[in-house]
Design a protein around this motif. Structure first.
Motif, short mmCIF file in Angstrom:
data_model
loop_
_atom_site.label_atom_id
_atom_site.label_comp_id
_atom_site.label_asym_id
_atom_site.label_seq_id
_atom_site.Cartn_x
_atom_site.Cartn_y
_atom_site.Cartn_z
N ARG A 1 3.73 17.12 -2.65
CA ARG A 1 3.34 16.01 -3.56
C ARG A 1 3.05 14.78 -3.63
O ARG A 1 2.74 13.81 -3.89
CB ARG A 1 4.23 16.28 -4.57
N SER B 1 6.14 23.79 -6.51
CA SER B 1 7.30 24.37 -7.68
C SER B 1 6.81 22.70 -8.75
O SER B 1 6.54 21.48 -7.73
CB SER B 1 8.71 23.84 -7.17
N GLN B 2 7.35 21.99 -9.50
CA GLN B 2 6.86 21.48 -10.09
C GLN B 2 7.53 20.06 -9.80
O GLN B 2 6.57 18.73 -9.83
CB GLN B 2 7.11 21.58 -12.13
N ASP B 3 8.69 19.66 -9.62
CA ASP B 3 9.36 19.00 -9.49
C ASP B 3 8.82 18.48 -7.01
O ASP B 3 9.09 17.61 -6.94
CB ASP B 3 10.69 18.96 -9.23
N ASP C 1 3.05 28.29 -9.93
CA ASP C 1 3.97 27.22 -10.41
C ASP C 1 3.77 27.12 -11.60
O ASP C 1 2.34 26.67 -12.73
CB ASP C 1 4.15 25.95 -9.88
N ARG D 1 10.12 20.18 -5.11
CA ARG D 1 10.58 20.31 -4.22
C ARG D 1 11.45 22.02 -3.14
O ARG D 1 11.92 22.74 -2.62
CB ARG D 1 12.54 20.26 -4.84
N LEU D 2 10.40 22.84 -4.14
CA LEU D 2 10.97 24.40 -3.94
C LEU D 2 9.55 25.23 -2.92
O LEU D 2 8.62 25.02 -4.18
CB LEU D 2 10.74 24.82 -5.18
N PRO E 1 17.87 25.94 -8.33
CA PRO E 1 16.94 27.10 -7.27
C PRO E 1 17.78 27.64 -5.96
O PRO E 1 17.61 28.84 -6.22
CB PRO E 1 17.02 25.77 -5.90
N SER F 1 15.72 26.10 -12.11
CA SER F 1 16.17 24.68 -12.30
C SER F 1 17.63 24.54 -11.07
O SER F 1 17.52 23.22 -11.02
CB SER F 1 16.48 24.14 -13.36
N ASN G 1 9.79 24.03 -13.74
CA ASN G 1 10.18 24.66 -12.19
C ASN G 1 10.78 26.14 -12.24
O ASN G 1 10.96 26.38 -11.48
CB ASN G 1 11.98 23.56 -11.73
N GLN G 2 9.78 26.85 -13.26
CA GLN G 2 9.12 28.32 -12.75
C GLN G 2 8.76 28.31 -11.99
O GLN G 2 8.00 27.42 -11.98
CB GLN G 2 9.16 28.03 -14.43
N ASP H 1 13.25 30.85 -13.51
CA ASP H 1 13.74 30.21 -13.43
C ASP H 1 14.54 29.55 -12.70
O ASP H 1 15.07 29.79 -12.23
CB ASP H 1 14.17 29.73 -14.94
#
Lengths: 389, 111
Positions: A67, A107-109, A155, A111-112, A179, A177, A159-160, A175
């Motif tokens: 990101r 992922s959305q955040d 994504d 981190r994955l 991990p 959330s 976080n799905q 999902d």
């Protein structure tokens, strides 16, 4: 305190050697599929900054971005997952995580990083910093003894990750959330042979294109309890479809101005769907079988490239007129297109002519040609901020 | 409409299978065929032919299969799977040549 001259000189030199500070918002990579390398490009200067080698088998490679837009995660056919540092133009980390892989998502955040695999069929989820394996989701189906190839990984908010199972004809939403404890929701009997998928830019709808039948499968991720439903069913109206020499690719770029523009399988058509009702509202004849059907970021134009043997052309659809307004010939074997973040230019790869061609999207003037070895995918860092990219 | 004499037609029909079994494509054409298999077949079978959406096309996976059926898979495709027919772009002789190369270990592209 006085510095000896030598130390002073050394300090000055090291300051000079440090690279100039710069952002990455106008950077990107071009996959060189035959050589296992990528070139790092600057879309403002329209220049190649350097090459990073050693990424393995990049036939059918794709990339997503951290990101902060500094790192590209490149997914190779051979299961390689390579984290490329765009600023230092080197490999930051690399693992081989499967035998045969087709792409991935972040992922959305941020981190994955998830990889979708053909062999062994399933999805693996990694820590975006370290590439440590966090979760392994085998795509088992039927009596549990078979594993399906996974396609269309995207994504989605929360976080799905959503994806489709080619042999199984299922859509799964995982999902992540927590991990290490993925929770998977399965939609069964969604249709025959899903070949790719997309999530709409608002993150609400997941759509899988079907190869084995005319139509697409749609899941409303805001109301998953409603299950999957078929859209554009029987768009071929029972007519025999043409041989398909290359699978189309779906992403959130399909949506523009309340409509989705989708490649028809085995037909020289782009299908147009209203995204409020998911009813067909038109179809636009084009030069060949569409592979990428991509909206310019403002939605005014749709650019289309084609499968073999019509793959040396690109056509542009005007979305007000709902028809083709321009046909371009950028070179032999056009494999991919990428818009600059706000769409004033488009970069197009011509594999067999070993070049990337840059066009002005307002007047279709050719602005630049850049050399690259068998270029395929072009990925700009602006993808870092988009759902489904 | 072109008229063929009966004799010429018979000769063509008799000659065709012989040509299909023996003729190798010209160096230029074989270079194109290698590129086509590596790059275009490679979009489903992989550049290294280790497989993808389509199965691997390596010698060890093909050796067991009769060359005849492989030739017809190339030319006519496999209904029910994404494998399309390539007979609009390949002659039978060229399909045979591709199958022989695949079974022997497919050449790399030369530049």
């Amino acid at each position: 305190m006085k510095f000896p001259t030598a130390i002073l000189a050394a300090l000055l030199l090291s300051a000079c050697a440090a690279p100039a500070l710069r952002g990455t918002g106008d950077l990107g990579i071009v996959i060189e599929r035959a050589g296992g390398s990528v070139v790092v490009v600057d879309s403002s200067a329209r220049a190649i900054l350097g090459r990073v080698e050693g990424l393995g088998d990049l036939s059918h490679a794709s990339a997503v971005y951290s990101r902060d837009g500094r790192y590209a995660y490149v997914f190779g056919r051979d299961g390689g997952l390579t984290k490329v540092d765009l600023l230092e133009r080197r490999i930051a980390r690399r693992i081989v995580q499967a035998g045969n892989s087709i792409g991935g998502a972040i992922s959305q955040d941020g981190r994955l990083v998830a990889s979708q695999n053909y062999e062994p069929g399933g999805v693996k989820v990694f820590d975006a910093d370290t590439l440590e394996l966090l979760a392994d989701i085998p795509a088992t189906f039927g009596d549990g003894s078979r594993r399906s190839k996974v396609v269309g990984l995207a994504d989605v908010p929360g976080n799905q990750f959503a994806f489709a199972l080619f042999e199984a004809g299922e859509i799964w939403v995982a999902d992540l959330s927590k991990p290490r404890e993925p929770k998977v929701t399965k939609f069964r009997n969604i249709g025959s042979q899903p070949y790719d998928g997309l999530v709409t830019p608002d993150g609400r709808h997941y759509i899988a294109g079907l190869f084995g039948e005319d139509g697409l499968a749609l899941v409303d991720l805001w109301q998953p309890e409603q299950g999957a439903r078929k859209i554009l069913a029987n768009y071929g109206k029972g007519q025999e479809k043409l041989p398909v020499f290359k699978m189309p690719h779906l992403r959130g770029w399909a949506v523009a101005g309340g409509r989705a523009y989708l490649p028809a399988i085995g037909r020289h058509e782009v299908l147009v769907v209203d995204t409020a009702t998911w009813q067909e509202v038109g179809r636009i004849p084009v030069k060949g079988q569409p592979v990428f059907v991509m909206a310019r970021p403002d939605g005014r134009q749709i650019w289309v490239n084609f499968a073999f043997p019509d793959y040396s052309h690109v056509q542009v659809i005007d979305t007000l007129e709902q028809k083709v307004v321009q046909t371009l010939s950028p070179g032999k074997a056009v494999l991919h297109m990428e818009f600059t973040p706000r769409g004033e230019h488009v970069w197009i790869s011509a594999r067999d002519d070993n070049r990337v061609v840059v066009y002005d999207t307002a007047n279709f003037a050719k602005l630049a040609e850049l050399p690259a070895q068998t270029p395929s995918g072009i990925f700009f860092t602006s993808r870092a901020a988009r759902i489904g990219f | 409409m072109t008229q063929y004499s009966g004799k010429a037609l018979v000769a063509l029909i008799l000659l065709a299978p012989v040509a299909a079994l023996t003729a190798d494509p010209s160096p230029g054409r074989s270079r194109d065929l290698v590129r086509m298999v590596r790059q275009d077949c490679g979009s489903c079978h992989g550049l290294t032919l280790k497989g993808g959406l389509g199965p691997p096309l390596l010698p060890e996976t093909l050796r067991e299969k009769p060359a005849e059926s492989l030739r017809y898979t190339v030319l006519l495709g496999r209904p029910g799977t994404p494998m399309p027919p390539w007979n609009a772009f390949l002659t039978e002789a060229e399909a045979d040549w591709i199958v022989r190369q695949l079974i022997a270990g497919f050449p790399e592209e030369t530049r």
